[in-house]
Design an enzyme around this catalytic site. Structure first.
Site: not given
Ligand code: GUN
Length: 285
Positions: A53, A97, A120
């Site tokens: 990211k 996350q 998200d």
């Molecule tokens: N863990 C796995 N995929 C994601 C996601 O798209 N967003 C977040 N915040 N955590 C994750």
């Protein structure tokens, strides 16, 4: 029929290039889009996701702010950080996350995020807005699925769309997005009876069940479109989706590969959501 392979890597690259152009425009207008990414603990898979990211932000000119907190962080400490990030003018997206350590309530964290920065799309209010058709941040993976379909010229109007999986972050929003595109939507899950029959009857199958190659190729209707959200590592180290790719591609008209299908779209959509938030905050949407 041998399916057209939907190239998620290429489609994501195109969308990321468009994000970079938009970021440059916003910066010229005095707004520098910023994304805060918070990780708690040292889960190796999460560390890889978070690193990707940050890298994607860097490549498109988005400022990324990194918060790496120890496993022992309390829920109150994490909520205090979220509150601080909600208030910052240089942060347009707040992403915590998941998964979080077991002593932290993930729902409480999601609900603490300002819905204007919920890039998200996990906040219940963001999902509620999706239900009633209001503009909102949409969860990145299902949003990416819709972009793959659109970019491949596949119109869902009147189609029988089967969503396999009912998670809050993928299956349910995918079903709502397909419905908003005038599809006739069926949601199946682990308790569904006669799953193969449902799959056979569908024009478009979106699979997000998290079980390696569970959907067999001969379940796929002749000429159907297959979108495989799954990504699983087999015992012999291969990455496979939730669909048996080699056999499914002989029946489908279009199919996403794993890897290189839905996967690359998730981060592309996160970048788009961050830019949308920055533009909105500056009134230049
Ligand atoms: N863990 C796995 N995929 C994601 C996601 O798209 N967003 C977040 N915040 N955590 C994750």
């Amino acid at each position: 029929m041998t399916a057209k392979i939907i190239d998620g890597k290429a489609i994501a690259a195109k969308r990321r290039a468009a994000v970079a152009v938009r970021v440059a425009e916003l910066k010229a207008a005095g707004v520098a889009p910023g994304l805060a990414v918070v990780i708690v603990g040292a889960d190796p898979a999460s560390q890889v996701y978070v690193r990707n990211k940050h890298k994607a932000c860097e490549e498109t000119g988005i400022h990324s702010f990194s918060y790496e907190l120890p496993e022992t962080t309390t829920q109150d400490e994490l909520l205090a950080l979220v509150t601080e990030l909600n208030a910052r003018d240089d942060v347009h997206g707040v992403l915590v996350q998941f998964p979080l350590p077991a002593h932290i309530d993930e729902d409480a964290v999601i609900e603490a995020i300002d819905i204007g920065k919920d890039v998200d799309g996990f906040h219940p209010e963001s999902i509620g807005r999706l239900v009633v058709g209001k503009d909102t941040f949409v969860s990145c993976t299902p949003a990416g699925v819709m972009v793959l379909l659109e970019e491949s010229g596949i119109d869902l109007t009147g189609k029988d769309v089967l969503v396999l999986g009912r998670s809050n972050n993928v299956g349910k929003p995918a079903a709502l997005l397909a419905l908003a595109r005038n599809a006739t939507v069926t949601v199946c899950h682990s308790r569904t009876r006669d799953l193969a029959d449902h799959v056979r009857a569908a024009d478009v199958v979106i699979v997000a069940i998290g079980r390696p190659e569970m959907v067999k190729g001969d379940w796929i209707g002749e000429g159907a479109v297959v979108i495989d959200v799954g990504i699983n590592r087999t015992e012999d180290g291969r990455l496979v989706g939730d669909v048996e790719f080699e056999t499914a591609k002989e029946r489908a008209s279009a199919i996403t590969p794993v890897p290189g299908g839905v996967g690359p779209m998730t981060i592309a959509m996160l970048l788009e959501n961050t830019v949308k938030s920055a533009a909105r905050s500056a009134g230049v949407e």
